[in-house]
Design a protein around this motif. Sequence first.
Motif, PDB file in Angstrom:
ATOM      1  N   GLY A   1      -5.785   6.079   3.646  1.00 45.69           N
ATOM      2  CA  GLY A   1      -4.710   4.902   4.220  1.00 45.69           C
ATOM      3  C   GLY A   1      -3.414   5.849   4.180  1.00 45.69           C
ATOM      4  O   GLY A   1      -2.603   5.618   5.119  1.00 45.69           O
ATOM      5  N   LEU A   2      -3.284   6.824   3.433  1.00 45.27           N
ATOM      6  CA  LEU A   2      -1.901   7.514   3.467  1.00 45.27           C
ATOM      7  C   LEU A   2      -2.009   8.534   4.891  1.00 45.27           C
ATOM      8  O   LEU A   2      -1.176   8.386   5.676  1.00 45.27           O
ATOM      9  CB  LEU A   2      -1.882   8.679   2.371  1.00 45.27           C
ATOM     10  CG  LEU A   2      -0.535   9.223   2.064  1.00 45.27           C
ATOM     11  CD1 LEU A   2       0.568   8.252   2.002  1.00 45.27           C
ATOM     12  CD2 LEU A   2      -0.688  10.035   0.857  1.00 45.27           C
ATOM     13  N   TYR A   3      -3.082   9.112   5.101  1.00 48.10           N
ATOM     14  CA  TYR A   3      -3.493   9.662   6.507  1.00 48.10           C
ATOM     15  C   TYR A   3      -3.318   9.036   7.671  1.00 48.10           C
ATOM     16  O   TYR A   3      -2.595   9.349   8.574  1.00 48.10           O
ATOM     17  CB  TYR A   3      -4.898  10.487   6.417  1.00 48.10           C
ATOM     18  CG  TYR A   3      -5.265  10.964   7.826  1.00 48.10           C
ATOM     19  CD1 TYR A   3      -4.757  11.951   8.443  1.00 48.10           C
ATOM     20  CD2 TYR A   3      -6.086  10.024   8.631  1.00 48.10           C
ATOM     21  CE1 TYR A   3      -5.130  12.461   9.651  1.00 48.10           C
ATOM     22  CE2 TYR A   3      -6.437  10.327   9.948  1.00 48.10           C
ATOM     23  CZ  TYR A   3      -5.744  11.689  10.290  1.00 48.10           C
ATOM     24  OH  TYR A   3      -6.338  12.026  11.712  1.00 48.10           O
TER      25      TYR A   3
ATOM     26  N   SER B   1       0.740  -1.291   0.090  1.00 40.93           N
ATOM     27  CA  SER B   1      -0.181  -0.055   0.041  1.00 40.93           C
ATOM     28  C   SER B   1       0.775   1.240   0.132  1.00 40.93           C
ATOM     29  O   SER B   1       0.531   2.227  -0.814  1.00 40.93           O
ATOM     30  CB  SER B   1      -0.827  -0.026   1.007  1.00 40.93           C
ATOM     31  OG  SER B   1      -1.642  -1.119   1.223  1.00 40.93           O
ATOM     32  N   LEU B   2       1.942   1.266   0.804  1.00 38.24           N
ATOM     33  CA  LEU B   2       2.584   2.530   1.048  1.00 38.24           C
ATOM     34  C   LEU B   2       3.353   2.782  -0.396  1.00 38.24           C
ATOM     35  O   LEU B   2       3.270   3.849  -0.837  1.00 38.24           O
ATOM     36  CB  LEU B   2       3.815   2.332   2.047  1.00 38.24           C
ATOM     37  CG  LEU B   2       3.288   2.292   3.542  1.00 38.24           C
ATOM     38  CD1 LEU B   2       4.380   2.199   4.515  1.00 38.24           C
ATOM     39  CD2 LEU B   2       2.691   3.629   3.648  1.00 38.24           C
TER      40      LEU B   2
ATOM     41  N   TRP C   1     -11.225   7.427  11.020  1.00 39.86           N
ATOM     42  CA  TRP C   1     -10.844   7.479   9.298  1.00 39.86           C
ATOM     43  C   TRP C   1     -10.444   5.900   9.240  1.00 39.86           C
ATOM     44  O   TRP C   1     -10.407   5.531   8.107  1.00 39.86           O
ATOM     45  CB  TRP C   1      -9.781   8.211   9.384  1.00 39.86           C
ATOM     46  CG  TRP C   1     -10.137   9.592   9.003  1.00 39.86           C
ATOM     47  CD1 TRP C   1     -10.056  10.769   9.774  1.00 39.86           C
ATOM     48  CD2 TRP C   1     -10.911  10.064   7.757  1.00 39.86           C
ATOM     49  NE1 TRP C   1     -10.759  11.715   9.417  1.00 39.86           N
ATOM     50  CE2 TRP C   1     -11.080  11.261   8.098  1.00 39.86           C
ATOM     51  CE3 TRP C   1     -11.131   9.407   6.577  1.00 39.86           C
ATOM     52  CZ2 TRP C   1     -11.813  12.065   6.984  1.00 39.86           C
ATOM     53  CZ3 TRP C   1     -11.613  10.186   5.673  1.00 39.86           C
ATOM     54  CH2 TRP C   1     -11.966  11.764   5.619  1.00 39.86           C
ATOM     55  N   LEU C   2      -9.995   5.155  10.342  1.00 38.08           N
ATOM     56  CA  LEU C   2      -9.358   3.727   9.997  1.00 38.08           C
ATOM     57  C   LEU C   2     -10.617   3.100   9.760  1.00 38.08           C
ATOM     58  O   LEU C   2     -10.685   2.150   8.754  1.00 38.08           O
ATOM     59  CB  LEU C   2      -8.958   3.257  11.354  1.00 38.08           C
ATOM     60  CG  LEU C   2      -8.396   1.636  11.436  1.00 38.08           C
ATOM     61  CD1 LEU C   2      -7.538   1.475  10.195  1.00 38.08           C
ATOM     62  CD2 LEU C   2      -8.154   1.073  12.741  1.00 38.08           C
ATOM     63  N   ASP C   3     -11.997   3.066  10.421  1.00 40.24           N
ATOM     64  CA  ASP C   3     -12.946   2.367  10.197  1.00 40.24           C
ATOM     65  C   ASP C   3     -13.545   2.921   8.807  1.00 40.24           C
ATOM     66  O   ASP C   3     -14.011   1.849   8.038  1.00 40.24           O
ATOM     67  CB  ASP C   3     -14.147   2.610  11.162  1.00 40.24           C
ATOM     68  CG  ASP C   3     -13.714   2.041  12.698  1.00 40.24           C
ATOM     69  OD1 ASP C   3     -12.932   1.154  12.727  1.00 40.24           O
ATOM     70  OD2 ASP C   3     -14.347   2.445  13.522  1.00 40.24           O
ATOM     71  N   LEU C   4     -13.410   3.980   8.308  1.00 39.20           N
ATOM     72  CA  LEU C   4     -13.975   4.492   6.972  1.00 39.20           C
ATOM     73  C   LEU C   4     -13.306   3.768   6.163  1.00 39.20           C
ATOM     74  O   LEU C   4     -13.727   3.217   4.807  1.00 39.20           O
ATOM     75  CB  LEU C   4     -14.179   5.759   6.848  1.00 39.20           C
ATOM     76  CG  LEU C   4     -15.267   6.766   7.727  1.00 39.20           C
ATOM     77  CD1 LEU C   4     -14.696   8.117   7.443  1.00 39.20           C
ATOM     78  CD2 LEU C   4     -16.569   6.425   6.934  1.00 39.20           C
ATOM     79  N   HIS C   5     -11.914   3.805   6.314  1.00 40.89           N
ATOM     80  CA  HIS C   5     -10.736   3.167   5.443  1.00 40.89           C
ATOM     81  C   HIS C   5     -11.411   1.795   4.961  1.00 40.89           C
ATOM     82  O   HIS C   5     -11.345   1.314   3.856  1.00 40.89           O
ATOM     83  CB  HIS C   5      -9.311   3.311   5.850  1.00 40.89           C
ATOM     84  CG  HIS C   5      -8.510   2.745   5.030  1.00 40.89           C
ATOM     85  ND1 HIS C   5      -8.025   3.275   3.714  1.00 40.89           N
ATOM     86  CD2 HIS C   5      -7.832   1.615   5.259  1.00 40.89           C
ATOM     87  CE1 HIS C   5      -7.173   2.502   3.337  1.00 40.89           C
ATOM     88  NE2 HIS C   5      -7.098   1.448   3.888  1.00 40.89           N
TER      89      HIS C   5
END
Length: 382
Positions: free
Chosen positions: A355-357, A17-18, A188-192
């Motif tokens: 994911g980047l955030y 991913s990174l 944001w983790l859950d939304l991701h």
Amino acid sequence: MRSVTLKRWTWVHKWSSLVCTAFMLLLCVTGLPLIFHHEIGHLLGTEVEAPPMPADTPRASLDRVLAVARAQHPDRVVQFVSQPEDSNDLWFVTMTPTPDPTDDFRSVVVDARTGEVLAQPRFDEGFMWVMLKLHVDLFAGLPGKLFLGLMGLLLLAAIVSGAVLYGPFMRKLEFGAVRRGRRPWLKWLDLHNVLGIVTLMWLFVVGATGMINTWADLLIKYWQHDQLSAVLAPYRGQPVVPPAERASVQRSLESASQHAPGMELSFIAFPGTAFSSPHHTTFFLRGNEPLTARLLQPVLVDARSAEVTAAPRLPWYLTALLVSQPLHFGDYGGRAMQILWALLDILSIVVLGSGLYLWLRKGSAANAATDAAAAQPAGVSP
């Protein structure tokens, strides 16, 4: 053993991913306007339309069309001639300094009925051209395409590993739950994770078809070497047929059409160009059904005699390429599919951006914890 396996999948997901996220974000952003390239072209006034005429209006000879186009750029050679899928009243003539592949081309649009020049659009400048070049090869040619293909492969690895990790991660939460009222990064983790599952199949399809598209140049070269070598054996050692010695292109088109009745012309590749041989004018014909319209049948016509030499069936890898190209941009289902593709593209931008955030947030949190620990006196825990 299970924890070791999950750690391995976590490692694969993290690093795949990174490495690819920034480039995938670029591709999603540039791909969004490309989904609506025809509509944007109409708004910008760059789309060429044939003037209305009675359906029984006689058509000009293709030889006359080519003569008119050549007169606009007498210092160039014709590489390709094509017709839009939605109109057989236009001829697009592509001309370059030499038959070799190049980005230095000029297009002349000629009315198929009157033989008059309608426009000379520039497809190598402007906003949509920049979006296309960034999306296709990063302005780096074949190396750029292959690099983006590698990024597509990493995206597929990130998608598969993310799907594997989603189950264990969500075992203590309801499916699709988004925790609110806590730290922002948890939301944001859950939304991701939720949006990642929602867009999983679309991202996989678009990533896989995009990766296949980056191999187009190599696949075509392999096809020429693998299947056309036997066809070209009788011509071995002969130079490219000069334009003055070539037969009528109109007569060659009629020969190709008779050999494959019921099919329509997609484009013509002239001798010595990337999609033909030095000795043939190659006609790529398509079906008239929604699916067969994407599958091409090459018909090789001897450039001197205007006789059909061969009509080899495309191998499976070129068929996969031709099917993947319109699927990548959502060109199969009309306006409804375009809108669906655009919505999924926007959701994918949120997935990639979040994911980047999260990675940057985790890194800054880890650095803050390290700094706090270093600031404490010896023997005191923060």
